[in-house]
Design a protein around this motif. Structure first.
Motif, PDB file in Angstrom:
ATOM      1  N   SER A 132       2.573   1.857  -3.369  1.00 15.70           N
ATOM      2  CA  SER A 132       1.729   2.337  -4.463  1.00 15.70           C
ATOM      3  C   SER A 132       1.206   3.756  -4.248  1.00 15.70           C
ATOM      4  O   SER A 132       0.832   4.413  -5.196  1.00 15.70           O
ATOM      5  CB  SER A 132       0.543   1.392  -4.653  1.00 15.70           C
ATOM      6  N   ARG A 133       1.201   4.243  -3.009  1.00 17.76           N
ATOM      7  CA  ARG A 133       0.559   5.521  -2.735  1.00 17.76           C
ATOM      8  C   ARG A 133       1.506   6.677  -2.431  1.00 17.76           C
ATOM      9  O   ARG A 133       1.127   7.818  -2.573  1.00 17.76           O
ATOM     10  CB  ARG A 133      -0.401   5.374  -1.556  1.00 17.76           C
ATOM     11  N   THR A 134       2.690   6.401  -1.954  1.00 12.98           N
ATOM     12  CA  THR A 134       3.574   7.502  -1.546  1.00 12.98           C
ATOM     13  C   THR A 134       4.978   7.308  -2.085  1.00 12.98           C
ATOM     14  O   THR A 134       5.335   6.249  -2.584  1.00 12.98           O
ATOM     15  CB  THR A 134       3.669   7.609  -0.008  1.00 12.98           C
ATOM     16  N   LEU A 185       0.826  -1.203   0.000  1.00 16.33           N
ATOM     17  CA  LEU A 185       0.000   0.000   0.000  1.00 16.33           C
ATOM     18  C   LEU A 185       0.864   1.259   0.000  1.00 16.33           C
ATOM     19  O   LEU A 185       0.624   2.193  -0.771  1.00 16.33           O
ATOM     20  CB  LEU A 185      -0.922  -0.003   1.227  1.00 16.33           C
TER      21      LEU A 185
END
Length: 107
Positions: free
Chosen positions: A81-83, A78
């Motif tokens: 993929s996000r930061t 997670l």
């Protein structure tokens, strides 16, 4: 047609003398690995590896650690993929890998 299973009869007796303390120590070691006293002594005589059995508490802790490892893997994916926070990602991945290394010791 399958070959009939060979029946092993242990009818030859070997006597071994222990002090009461030695016998108790050997009996405790046999209990830890889940073997009878006779079977433990037989295994030890042939230098066979005897793995210790886990208590129910240890098994529950192992299962929990496995769940934590899976959760940290999901968190790492997670975060990846996000930061762009590489420090957090590296810390999470290192923790996940440490858990994996510990779990591999018990397999």
């Amino acid at each position: 047609m399958a070959r009939p299973k060979q029946v092993i009869t242990r009818d030859v007796e070997v006597r071994v003398r222990f002090t009461p303390l030695e016998k108790k120590a050997v009996a405790l070691m046999a209990e830890k690995v889940g073997l009878s006293l006779s079977e433990y002594i037989r295994q030890a005589a042939f230098n066979r590896e005897m793995k210790m059995r886990f208590t129910t508490e240890e098994l529950n802790l192992y299962k929990q650690l496995h769940i934590f490892r899976n959760n940290f893997a999901a968190i790492a994916n997670l975060v990846k993929s996000r930061t762009e926070s590489t420090e957090l990602l590296i810390a999470i991945i290192q923790l996940k890998e440490e858990m994996e290394a510990h779990l591999k010791k018990f397999q």
